[in-house]
Design a protein around this motif. Sequence first.
Motif, PDB file in Angstrom:
ATOM      1  N   GLU A 106       0.827  -1.204   0.000  1.00 47.84           N
ATOM      2  CA  GLU A 106       0.000   0.000   0.000  1.00 47.84           C
ATOM      3  C   GLU A 106       0.863   1.256   0.000  1.00 47.84           C
ATOM      4  N   SER A 107       0.278   2.320  -0.529  1.00 52.82           N
ATOM      5  CA  SER A 107       0.904   3.632  -0.534  1.00 52.82           C
ATOM      6  C   SER A 107       0.306   4.447   0.607  1.00 52.82           C
ATOM      7  N   VAL A 108       1.169   4.990   1.473  1.00 49.19           N
ATOM      8  CA  VAL A 108       0.713   5.597   2.727  1.00 49.19           C
ATOM      9  C   VAL A 108       1.159   7.049   2.819  1.00 49.19           C
ATOM     10  N   LEU A 109       0.278   7.906   3.297  1.00 49.77           N
ATOM     11  CA  LEU A 109       0.598   9.295   3.608  1.00 49.77           C
ATOM     12  C   LEU A 109       0.516   9.485   5.106  1.00 49.77           C
ATOM     13  N   ASP A 110       1.608  10.001   5.709  1.00 49.20           N
ATOM     14  CA  ASP A 110       1.621  10.295   7.149  1.00 49.20           C
ATOM     15  C   ASP A 110       1.593  11.804   7.325  1.00 49.20           C
ATOM     16  N   ILE A 111       0.494  12.315   7.851  1.00 48.28           N
ATOM     17  CA  ILE A 111       0.262  13.757   7.965  1.00 48.28           C
ATOM     18  C   ILE A 111       0.785  14.258   9.312  1.00 48.28           C
ATOM     19  N   GLY A 112       1.601  15.308   9.260  1.00 45.34           N
ATOM     20  CA  GLY A 112       2.196  15.820  10.497  1.00 45.34           C
ATOM     21  C   GLY A 112       3.082  14.772  11.124  1.00 45.34           C
ATOM     22  N   CYS A 113       3.993  14.226  10.351  1.00 44.53           N
ATOM     23  CA  CYS A 113       4.756  13.039  10.757  1.00 44.53           C
ATOM     24  C   CYS A 113       5.763  13.308  11.861  1.00 44.53           C
ATOM     25  N   GLY A 114       6.083  14.581  12.127  1.00 42.89           N
ATOM     26  CA  GLY A 114       7.054  14.887  13.179  1.00 42.89           C
ATOM     27  C   GLY A 114       8.396  14.249  12.893  1.00 42.89           C
ATOM     28  N   THR A 115       8.947  13.552  13.869  1.00 37.51           N
ATOM     29  CA  THR A 115      10.256  12.921  13.694  1.00 37.51           C
ATOM     30  C   THR A 115      10.151  11.509  13.124  1.00 37.51           C
ATOM     31  N   LEU A 132       5.001   8.332   2.489  1.00 36.13           N
ATOM     32  CA  LEU A 132       5.416   9.725   2.448  1.00 36.13           C
ATOM     33  C   LEU A 132       5.046  10.383   3.766  1.00 36.13           C
ATOM     34  N   GLY A 133       6.036  10.944   4.461  1.00 38.55           N
ATOM     35  CA  GLY A 133       5.798  11.703   5.679  1.00 38.55           C
ATOM     36  C   GLY A 133       5.898  13.187   5.398  1.00 38.55           C
ATOM     37  N   VAL A 134       4.908  13.948   5.845  1.00 37.40           N
ATOM     38  CA  VAL A 134       4.865  15.394   5.603  1.00 37.40           C
ATOM     39  C   VAL A 134       4.735  16.118   6.926  1.00 37.40           C
ATOM     40  N   ASP A 135       5.542  17.164   7.111  1.00 36.63           N
ATOM     41  CA  ASP A 135       5.457  17.979   8.324  1.00 36.63           C
ATOM     42  C   ASP A 135       5.922  19.388   7.987  1.00 36.63           C
ATOM     43  N   THR A 136       5.428  20.368   8.741  1.00 37.92           N
ATOM     44  CA  THR A 136       5.808  21.758   8.496  1.00 37.92           C
ATOM     45  C   THR A 136       7.188  22.098   9.048  1.00 37.92           C
ATOM     46  N   SER A 137       7.715  21.272   9.949  1.00 41.34           N
ATOM     47  CA  SER A 137       8.969  21.594  10.644  1.00 41.34           C
ATOM     48  C   SER A 137      10.173  20.992   9.931  1.00 41.34           C
ATOM     49  N   ALA A 176      -4.258   7.408   4.456  1.00 40.74           N
ATOM     50  CA  ALA A 176      -3.610   8.538   5.119  1.00 40.74           C
ATOM     51  C   ALA A 176      -3.755   8.346   6.620  1.00 40.74           C
ATOM     52  N   ILE A 177      -2.647   8.479   7.332  1.00 42.96           N
ATOM     53  CA  ILE A 177      -2.659   8.351   8.782  1.00 42.96           C
ATOM     54  C   ILE A 177      -2.127   9.634   9.397  1.00 42.96           C
ATOM     55  N   SER A 178      -2.438   9.850  10.645  1.00 42.79           N
ATOM     56  CA  SER A 178      -1.876  10.988  11.361  1.00 42.79           C
ATOM     57  C   SER A 178      -1.892  10.718  12.854  1.00 42.79           C
ATOM     58  N   ARG A 179      -0.759  10.949  13.479  1.00 46.58           N
ATOM     59  CA  ARG A 179      -0.627  10.770  14.920  1.00 46.58           C
ATOM     60  C   ARG A 179      -0.553  12.150  15.566  1.00 46.58           C
ATOM     61  N   PHE A 180      -1.711  12.652  15.984  1.00 49.26           N
ATOM     62  CA  PHE A 180      -1.821  13.977  16.605  1.00 49.26           C
ATOM     63  C   PHE A 180      -1.384  15.102  15.670  1.00 49.26           C
ATOM     64  N   GLY A 181      -1.475  14.871  14.344  1.00 46.76           N
ATOM     65  CA  GLY A 181      -1.004  15.884  13.407  1.00 46.76           C
ATOM     66  C   GLY A 181      -2.093  16.723  12.781  1.00 46.76           C
ATOM     67  N   THR A 182      -3.363  16.323  12.920  1.00 42.04           N
ATOM     68  CA  THR A 182      -4.438  17.061  12.250  1.00 42.04           C
ATOM     69  C   THR A 182      -5.146  18.043  13.170  1.00 42.04           C
ATOM     70  N   MET A 183      -4.749  18.094  14.420  1.00 46.77           N
ATOM     71  CA  MET A 183      -5.430  18.966  15.384  1.00 46.77           C
ATOM     72  C   MET A 183      -5.044  20.429  15.209  1.00 46.77           C
ATOM     73  N   PHE A 184      -3.997  20.674  14.406  1.00 48.74           N
ATOM     74  CA  PHE A 184      -3.450  22.022  14.321  1.00 48.74           C
ATOM     75  C   PHE A 184      -3.791  22.718  13.014  1.00 48.74           C
ATOM     76  N   VAL A 209      -6.211  11.184  17.635  1.00 49.93           N
ATOM     77  CA  VAL A 209      -6.424  12.521  18.195  1.00 49.93           C
ATOM     78  C   VAL A 209      -6.907  12.385  19.637  1.00 49.93           C
ATOM     79  N   TRP A 210      -6.713  13.421  20.419  1.00 50.84           N
ATOM     80  CA  TRP A 210      -7.237  13.437  21.782  1.00 50.84           C
ATOM     81  C   TRP A 210      -8.752  13.587  21.739  1.00 50.84           C
TER      82      TRP A 210
END
Length: 223
Positions: A106-115, A132-137, A176-184, A209-210
Motif C-alpha cells: 500500500e501507498s501511505v501518507l503520514d500527515i504531520g509526521c514529526g520525527t 510519504l511523511g509530511v510535516d511543516t517543521s 492517510a494516517i496521522s498521529r496527533f497531526g491534524t489537530m493544528f 487525536v485526543w
Amino acid sequence: DTPGLEPWPLDTWPDVPTKYLLCRDDRLFPAEWMRGVVRDRLGIVPDEIDGGHCPALSRPRELAERLEAYRAELPPPRVRLADAFDAEIRAHDTHLRAAAAIAPGESVLDIGCGTGQSTREAAVAASPGHVLGVDTSAPMIEHARRLTTAARLDNVTYEQGDAQVHRFVAGRFDIAISRFGTMFFADPLAAFRNIARAMHPDGRLVLLVWQGREQNEWSTAIQ
C-alpha cells in the motif's frame, strides 16, 4: 540551610546541554570561586558577563540576548524530546496501527509526521509499498530522515510542507494516517479536501487525536 549542610549529591552532572553564565561582579558568589565550582561540578568553562548578583535587574537586555543565543543553538524541543514523546504514547501507537491495518504494497501518507516514528512503523507494514511523511517543521523532517537512514528503510520519503495546501499527487495514496497531526489545521475543511484529492476513491483515513478534555484523566486529574 540545606545547600550549606549537605554534600553535592551527584557523581556527575546529568547528560543534558548545559551552560553557565557567570557574573564577574557577583559579591554573593565571587567570580573566582564560581569558576572553580563550574569547572569541578559541570566540567565546563563558564561564559561571563559584567554585572552583579541580579543581572535580570542590572543587565536585562544582555542577559536576555545571551539566553536567547543559547536557545538558538539547540534543536526544537520536539526534536530534543523525540524519544521521550514516542515512549510516552507508545500504547496509543498500538491502537493506531491496528485501526490503520496497513497492508503490504500500500501507498501511505503520514500527515504531520514529526520525527517519523509513525512513518517508519507504516513503512515496515507497507513494504514493498511506499510511505510519504509530511510535516511543516524542517528540523523534525531532518531528524526523521536521519532516524530512517539508521533504520535502513528505503521505502520512505519525507517532504516539508503543510498538508492543508501541499501539492500531493492526485489519487496517489491508499491510506492517510496521522498521529496527533491534524489537530493544528487552521482550516480543517480545506486541509481534508486537499488530503482527499491525494487519496484513491476508496482510500482510508485513520487519525489518532485526543478526545474532549473532560475525557482525558491526565488533564482533569491535575485539577
